[in-house]
Design an enzyme around this catalytic site. Structure first.
Site, PDB file in Angstrom:
ATOM      1  N   VAL A   1     -53.011  46.154  18.924  1.00 56.93           N
ATOM      2  CA  VAL A   1     -53.435  46.912  17.752  1.00 56.93           C
ATOM      3  C   VAL A   1     -53.699  48.335  18.228  1.00 56.93           C
ATOM      4  O   VAL A   1     -54.660  48.589  18.953  1.00 56.93           O
ATOM      5  CB  VAL A   1     -54.695  46.318  17.088  1.00 56.93           C
ATOM      6  CG1 VAL A   1     -55.150  47.202  15.932  1.00 56.93           C
ATOM      7  CG2 VAL A   1     -54.440  44.897  16.596  1.00 56.93           C
ATOM      8  N   ASP A   2     -52.804  49.250  17.863  1.00 56.59           N
ATOM      9  CA  ASP A   2     -52.944  50.668  18.190  1.00 56.59           C
ATOM     10  C   ASP A   2     -53.515  51.379  16.971  1.00 56.59           C
ATOM     11  O   ASP A   2     -53.030  51.181  15.851  1.00 56.59           O
ATOM     12  CB  ASP A   2     -51.597  51.287  18.544  1.00 56.59           C
ATOM     13  CG  ASP A   2     -50.979  50.687  19.806  1.00 56.59           C
ATOM     14  OD1 ASP A   2     -51.623  49.825  20.437  1.00 56.59           O
ATOM     15  OD2 ASP A   2     -49.855  51.084  20.151  1.00 56.59           O
TER      16      ASP A   2
END
Length: 247
Positions: free
Chosen positions: A9-10
């Site tokens: 999850v960026d």
């Protein structure tokens, strides 16, 4: 040896995104990061790779949001992005993250990073992003925009100070869905006693299974991002394929 999948999850501007080859401006948004994190947890993930891209690019921070999400999750979190001094390192560890990845600071301030490894041990991983330039593998910092020297020299230094894990990304593969650079990963693993987490290029379940074949060489995990968001396969598919391959 068991093999671990780390869905990524960026975060940019409070949203979960994916980039193409790590380049700012190529963001594609996938909604709230909490929703993504919970989706991967519910699909069976035991680890989450959680990245503050704004901090990595030096243009802001999503720390408060990411700390809140990390505290809500009941799985292991690997936190990275913008961790470059004692204050940011201690703040990251205070979220309850199981591991913190140090990238740019490892290139720009290796002595400080070595002291962090000495103090926190396996809670510190060195994040090595590389791109082939002129036939040589060069490390990349500051959101992969600056050059930090020869890969093998960086690897040798951190191996000598007891780094327990390297997270290795071929920048040219990241976010491209063109397949991982297995040869590079194996070369890195052969050059260190540390464990290696693969990153970049995974497009198919077969890519995950292929990387897992080298767990005995020290490549014990892989980060998966865009392939999951673009629904090339599900996390459940990948976990099931790994379970079959390990039998």
């Amino acid at each position: 040896m068991s093999f671990t999948l780390l869905p990524a999850v960026d975060v940019v501007g409070g949203q979960a995104v994916r980039l193409d080859q790590g380049e700012a401006g190529t963001e594609k948004s996938y909604g709230p990061p909490l929703e993504a994190a919970l989706r991967w947890r519910d699909a069976g993930a035991s680890w989450l790779h959680f990245v503050d891209l704004d901090a990595a690019f030096g243009r802001g921070s999503n720390h408060e949001l990411m700390a809140e999400i990390t505290r809500q999750l009941d799985i292991n979190v690997e936190l990275t992005g913008g961790i470059r001094d004692d204050a940011s390192l201690e703040r990251a560890l205070a979220t309850g993250a199981r591991r913190v990845n140090i990238g740019t600071a490892a290139l720009e301030n290796p002595e400080w990073t070595a002291r962090a490894i000495d103090r926190y041990g396996e809670a510190i991983a060195i994040d090595i992003a590389v791109r082939e330039e002129g036939g040589q593998w060069r490390t990349k910092g500051n959101g992969w925009t600056s050059s930090g020297g020869d890969l093998w020299e960086v690897l040798e230094f951190f191996d000598s100070v007891g780094c327990a894990r390297f997270v290795v990304t071929d920048v040219s593969r990241d976010g491209t869905l063109t397949g991982p650079n297995v040869d590079l990963l194996r070369d890195v693993s052969a050059a260190t006693d540390a464990m290696v987490t693969a990153s970049g290029g995974v497009a198919r379940v077969d890519d995950v299974v292929e990387i897992s074949r080298y767990a005995s060489e020290g490549i014990d995990s892989v980060i998966i991002g865009k392939a999951l968001y673009e629904r090339r396969f599900t996390l459940e598919d990948a976990l099931a394929a790994l379970a079959s391959a390990e039998r």
